[in-house]
Design an enzyme around this catalytic site. Structure first.
Site, mmCIF file in Angstrom:
data_model
loop_
_atom_site.group_PDB
_atom_site.id
_atom_site.type_symbol
_atom_site.label_atom_id
_atom_site.label_comp_id
_atom_site.label_asym_id
_atom_site.label_seq_id
_atom_site.Cartn_x
_atom_site.Cartn_y
_atom_site.Cartn_z
ATOM 1 N N HIS A 66 30.347 0.390 -17.241
ATOM 2 C CA HIS A 66 29.232 -0.571 -17.204
ATOM 3 C C HIS A 66 29.648 -1.949 -17.719
ATOM 4 C CE1 HIS A 66 28.763 0.943 -21.427
ATOM 5 N NE2 HIS A 66 28.432 -0.329 -21.644
ATOM 6 N N ASP B 48 31.427 7.055 -16.931
ATOM 7 C CA ASP B 48 31.306 5.678 -17.450
ATOM 8 C C ASP B 48 32.636 5.194 -18.020
ATOM 9 O OD1 ASP B 48 30.057 3.269 -17.971
ATOM 10 O OD2 ASP B 48 29.352 3.890 -19.943
ATOM 11 N N SER C 15 30.881 -1.578 -26.662
ATOM 12 C CA SER C 15 31.179 -0.660 -25.561
ATOM 13 C C SER C 15 32.613 -0.835 -25.089
ATOM 14 C CB SER C 15 30.219 -0.906 -24.400
ATOM 15 O OG SER C 15 28.891 -0.681 -24.805
#
Length: 634
Positions: free
Chosen positions: A378, A413, A493
């Site tokens: 993402h 992801d 992230s």
């Protein structure tokens, strides 16, 4: 007012030379002689201005004079100042004129004095000679009598007007002789004198009594200055300034412009002392020294008083306090957080993505010496299929290097990017299967754009099924995550979660917040993808650009009947692994291999642990009975 002398008007009639003399005999006769009125019968010729049809020319045989007599007007004198001529016999005589009482200096009217006779060009030459001849009694008898000037008619003057507009007593001229020397009347505004430039340009030349105005008919004075011999020379017809047919051209200025000389710079003047600058030599040196001493004394007293006031003004402060230092300095253990951070921070980078005016940021971990960096899908998904999008990495030393996407996996992801750098610092990868709840962990990344941020915590849980999805990304993954209370925020992230030895045990991926969309920040619930799964997926992406995942071929939902939790099969896809093994709709899956299944997300992560082609036992509950089915994963 006194009578002003009259000048002959320009253009006077030349045939009336007797205008300025009384009407009498041109040879010197008196007005008492018998004269013939011009309007009476027998007059020689009508006076000027009398219509010709109003009289008849007398017969020459009746004794009239053979030559006409010139008249000066229509009976009375045109000037209005001469006396009237003697009336004809038998006619009443006019009253003599009375003097004006308001004008004491006026001339008394009376008969005009005779003047020399002027020859008349209209008379015959014999008549002119007769007029110039001396008068004789016979000539006086032959010549008819003439009328004298009529007395001037002056209307009575109003005394009030005479007092208002008349000349003051004792004044004979138009202006008072001492008017220039008299002071101006009060209340009358006097005009200022004209400027010198106007006097010089338009005034009378100095020492010249002549007036600038000339009388009519006066010849202008001739200049005595020498005139040039000739104005036109032999080149006059070719001179463009004098030829009307010459064209206009731009030429040099008529006179050269004189460049002004720069003013000379003044030389340096004498230097002034401090006493001269401050007091201008008005203070003696001894007084100046005394003044300086007084100033020093006042400064000392003021400083002393100020210190006492400052010390006593605030009793809570003490300017003499010095804080002690701890000796020796703190010794850090080798396995502490500082040592681990020192080793892992150079291997963690900031990832920046720009798509036009939009952009995002995250973190990444260098996992290979060739420049391969693992991060979350993402973080880079917005630049994967967008032309013109750029991805760059920023290392801990501040160097910025562009990056390219190697491969992405939306089911876990994860994504791998590559940078072209020489000898990058590579992170050490550990084993997530050895983690236990309560182990010390450290989160490293760039939360909110703050690069190389280090936070610490513990492992709160392992094998936590977490669904990862977000707006603006194609990620729809369910991961078997490591839960930690280390502070993880947006921007972390793709960063590293390391254990106490500095080995990477997970990739930070998501958090749980109270607010929506992660706006609430960290509340101590962070999740990381286990490094065992990261290692397997990253190798496949680096080798082939894609990752393969086993699929059971069913859609399920989480159920709970009060005694047993599981994933109920909603439908079975044709030609799938579950259809081949005999799994039916309505079955509740409670175990996959040796892992218990309580929810639908847990079913996904339990199947994903196995590779494609492997056969695994699946326990289902069908109509209250447990069945074990062998399923070959596809």
């Amino acid at each position: 007012m006194s009578e002003q002398p009259r000048k002959p008007a320009q253009g006077s009639d030349p045939v009336r030379p007797d205008r300025t003399r009384p009407h009498g005999d041109p040879a010197g006769g008196t007005p008492n002689d018998q004269a013939l009125h011009p309007w009476q019968q027998g007059s020689a010729a009508p006076a000027r201005g009398v219509p010709a049809e109003d009289f008849k020319r007398p017969d020459p045989g009746a004794g009239a004079p053979p030559n006409p007599v010139a008249r000066s007007g229509q009976g009375p004198d045109e000037t209005g100042q001469g006396p009237l001529a003697q009336p004809a016999p038998g006619s009443p005589r006019p009253n003599p004129p009375q003097p004006n009482p308001t004008e004491p200096n006026s001339a008394t009217p009376g008969p005009a004095q005779p003047s020399p006779a002027q020859p008349n060009a209209a008379q015959p030459e014999q008549a002119q000679r007769a007029q110039r001849a001396p008068a004789t009694p016979a000539a006086q008898q032959d010549d008819p009598q003439r009328l004298g000037a009529r007395p001037m008619q002056r209307p009575e003057v109003d005394p009030a007007q005479a007092r208002t507009f008349g000349r003051p007593s004792g004044v004979s001229g138009s202006f008072h002789p001492d008017a220039a020397a008299r002071p101006p009347a009060s209340g009358v505004e006097q005009a200022p004198p004209p400027p010198d430039a106007l006097i010089k340009a338009f005034g009378r030349p100095q020492d010249t009594p002549d007036s600038l105005q000339r009388e009519p008919g006066e010849t202008p004075p001739t200049s005595t200055a020498e005139q040039p011999e000739t104005f036109w020379n032999d080149r006059g017809d070719r001179d463009p300034w004098r030829s009307p047919s010459a064209s206009s051209v731009i030429g040099p200025p008529a006179l050269p412009e004189d460049s002004p000389e720069p003013p000379a710079e003044p030389g340096p003047g004498p230097l002034l002392s401090a006493r001269e600058v401050l007091f201008g030599r008005r203070v003696r040196p001894r007084s100046l020294a005394a003044l300086a001493g007084v100033a020093v004394l006042l400064a000392g007293v003021g400083g002393f008083v100020g210190r006492i006031t400052a010390e006593e003004g605030n009793p809570l402060t003490n300017p003499d306090v010095t804080l002690a230092e701890v000796e020796p300095g703190m010794e850090r253990p080798n396995g502490g957080v500082a040592g681990v951070a020192h080793r892992i921070v150079p291997a963690v980078v900031s990832v920046e993505v720009h798509v036009g005016a939009q952009g995002g940021s995250g973190s990444g971990v260098v996992i290979d010496g060739d420049g391969y960096i693992v991060t979350n899908n993402h973080v880079v998904s917005m630049a994967a299929d967008t032309p013109g999008a750029t991805v760059s990495t920023v290392f801990s030393d501040g160097s910025r290097v562009p990056a390219r996407i190697v491969g992405r996996d939306v089911k876990t992801d994860l994504a791998v990017i590559k940078v072209e750098v020489a000898n990058p610092t590579v992170a050490q990868l550990g084993r997530s299967g050895d983690l236990a709840v309560g182990d010390q962990v450290i989160a490293v990344g760039s939360p909110l754009g703050l690069a190389s941020t280090v936070t610490t915590g513990i492992v709160s849980s392992v094998h936590r099924p977490v669904r990862l999805a977000g707006e603006g990304t194609d990620t729809n993954a369910v991961v078997d995550a490591i839960q930690t209370d280390a502070a993880i925020n947006p921007g972390n992230s793709g960063g590293a979660l390391v254990d106490g030895n500095g080995a990477v045990v997970g990739i930070n991926s998501g958090i749980r917040t109270i607010g929506s969309g992660g706006e609430g920040g960290s509340i101590g619930l962070g999740f990381a993808i286990p490094i065992d799964d990261v290692r397997r997926i990253s190798q496949e992406l680096i080798r082939s650009g894609r990752a393969a995942h086993a699929d059971l071929g069913v859609n399920a939902k989480s159920v709970n009947d009060g005694t047993t939790d599981g994933a109920q099969v909603l439908n079975v896809r044709d030609n799938g692994s579950a259809a081949a093994a005999g799994v039916a709709e309505g079955d509740v899956i409670i175990r996959v291999g040796d892992r218990k299944v309580s929810t639908a997300d847990e079913l996904v992560v339990a199947v994903d642990r196995y590779r494609v082609g492997r056969t695994i036992p699946v326990t289902v509950v069908r109509q209250g009975r447990e069945l074990v089915l062998d399923v070959v994963l596809r």
